[in-house]
Design a protein around this motif. Structure first.
Motif, short mmCIF file in Angstrom:
data_model
loop_
_atom_site.label_atom_id
_atom_site.label_comp_id
_atom_site.label_asym_id
_atom_site.label_seq_id
_atom_site.Cartn_x
_atom_site.Cartn_y
_atom_site.Cartn_z
N UNK A 72 0.85 -1.19 0.00
CA UNK A 72 0.00 0.00 0.00
C UNK A 72 0.88 1.25 0.00
N UNK A 73 1.37 1.66 -1.16
CA UNK A 73 2.29 2.80 -1.23
C UNK A 73 1.71 4.05 -0.58
N UNK A 74 2.46 4.61 0.37
CA UNK A 74 2.05 5.84 1.00
C UNK A 74 0.88 5.73 1.95
N UNK A 75 0.43 4.49 2.22
CA UNK A 75 -0.74 4.29 3.09
C UNK A 75 -0.26 3.84 4.46
N UNK A 76 -0.75 4.48 5.51
CA UNK A 76 -0.32 4.15 6.87
C UNK A 76 -1.02 2.89 7.38
N UNK A 77 -2.00 2.38 6.66
CA UNK A 77 -2.70 1.12 6.94
C UNK A 77 -3.66 1.22 8.12
N UNK A 78 -4.57 0.24 8.16
CA UNK A 78 -5.62 0.22 9.18
C UNK A 78 -5.09 -0.29 10.52
N UNK A 79 -5.77 0.10 11.60
CA UNK A 79 -5.38 -0.34 12.94
C UNK A 79 -5.31 -1.85 13.06
N UNK A 80 -6.24 -2.54 12.42
CA UNK A 80 -6.30 -3.99 12.56
C UNK A 80 -5.02 -4.65 12.06
N UNK A 81 -4.46 -4.13 10.97
CA UNK A 81 -3.22 -4.74 10.47
C UNK A 81 -2.03 -4.37 11.35
N UNK A 82 -1.99 -3.15 11.85
CA UNK A 82 -0.93 -2.76 12.78
C UNK A 82 -0.94 -3.68 14.00
N UNK A 83 -2.12 -3.94 14.53
CA UNK A 83 -2.23 -4.80 15.71
C UNK A 83 -1.78 -6.22 15.40
N UNK A 84 -2.18 -6.73 14.24
CA UNK A 84 -1.79 -8.08 13.85
C UNK A 84 -0.28 -8.18 13.67
N UNK A 85 0.31 -7.21 12.99
CA UNK A 85 1.76 -7.22 12.77
C UNK A 85 2.53 -7.08 14.08
N UNK A 86 2.06 -6.20 14.96
CA UNK A 86 2.73 -6.01 16.25
C UNK A 86 2.69 -7.29 17.08
N UNK A 87 1.54 -7.93 17.12
CA UNK A 87 1.41 -9.15 17.91
C UNK A 87 2.30 -10.27 17.38
N UNK A 88 2.38 -10.41 16.06
CA UNK A 88 3.15 -11.52 15.50
C UNK A 88 4.65 -11.24 15.45
N UNK A 89 5.03 -10.02 15.09
CA UNK A 89 6.45 -9.71 14.91
C UNK A 89 7.17 -9.30 16.19
N UNK A 90 6.40 -8.95 17.22
CA UNK A 90 7.03 -8.50 18.47
C UNK A 90 6.50 -9.29 19.67
N UNK A 91 5.21 -9.20 19.95
CA UNK A 91 4.69 -9.83 21.16
C UNK A 91 4.85 -11.34 21.17
N UNK A 92 4.70 -11.99 20.03
CA UNK A 92 4.90 -13.45 19.99
C UNK A 92 6.32 -13.81 20.38
#
Length: 254
Positions: free
Chosen positions: A92-112
């Motif tokens: 998504x060029x230039x798109x800050x993305x939706x909260x739901x994807x931020x939460x999913x990425x944070x949980x998998x790439x950091x919290x897990x």
């Protein structure tokens, strides 16, 4: 660390890099426990390597505990936990993305990764030995103009690995962070690149990367790279930060 006779958990091992590592580490003599959100992949890989597995969403801390219990009940204390599972998400060029994807990425790439450390670190510290290996990305050393949440959370993953190394390597715990570039995995192919796209010609094979990881674990290297691009990004940022940003922006049409 030599992998022979070691108990190893690999997250995201129902396919891609994780699957290749499950096979390669088993060939080295490790006792590998397979886990992935893909139940069919877990069944296929665990059967192929003659081991056990558990289909689980590791962004849920209790599920991480369940995977660890399976490993201990089957083989004993865990020697190496490889936090490898990840997701790329849409471009998504230039798109800050939706909260739901931020939460999913944070949980998998950091919290897990945090959940795994909480689960295995105490016994490792008691023994004065153990290995924590996390997969981040080449993007953690650079950035990706089309994937905001992926870039930021992969940076955070690398930062967590750095902190773990600083805090626990003096206590006998090995820590490594794997920052790969493009690989011919389902994650990469999900981007639906055209057949003649350059990235498909230069992307590494998971089997070759698994060989690299065996060598890196043996050498107990912190930063594991599969190309020179990561070091080039680090050097460019250190010597000319603004110039590096301009170059990244121009390469993505910024």
């Amino acid at each position: 660390m030599r992998l022979k006779d070691k108990v190893v958990v690999i997250t995201g091992s129902g396919g891609g890099i994780g699957e290749a590592c499950a096979h390669r580490f088993t060939a080295e003599g490790a006792k590998v426990v397979v886990t992935d959100i893909d139940a069919a992949g877990v069944e296929r890989v665990s059967k192929a390597i003659g081991s056990v597995g558990l289909a689980a969403d590791i962004t849920v801390e209790e599920n991480v505990r369940a995977v660890a219990r399976l490993a201990r009940d089957t083989y004993g204390e865990i020697d190496l936990w490889f936090s490898n599972a990840g997701l790329a998400g849409p471009r998504q060029p230039g798109d800050i993305q939706e909260n739901s994807f931020w939460e999913k990425a944070w949980k998998l790439h950091v919290l897990a990764h945090v959940y795994a450390v909480r689960e295995v670190l105490p016994s490792m510290l008691e023994r004065g030995d153990g290995y924590l290996l996390q997969t981040a990305s080449l993007v953690a050393l650079s950035t990706h103009a089309e994937k905001a949440a992926y870039s930021v959370t992969k940076h955070a993953s690398l930062a967590l690995s750095e902190w773990l190394a600083a805090a626990y390597r003096p206590k006998g715990i090995k820590v490594s962070c794997f920052c790969p570039g493009a690989m011919l995995t389902p994650m990469l192919l999900s981007n639906n690149f055209p057949e003649d796209h350059p990235i498909l010609r230069t992307a590494a094979r998971p089997e070759d990367v698994a060989d690299l990881l065996v060598r890196a674990i043996d050498e107990e290297r912190f930063l594991i790279l599969d190309s020179e691009h990561g070091l080039q990004a680090l050097q460019a940022r250190a010597t000319n930060y603004d110039g590096w940003l301009d170059e990244v922006a121009s390469s993505f049409g910024g």
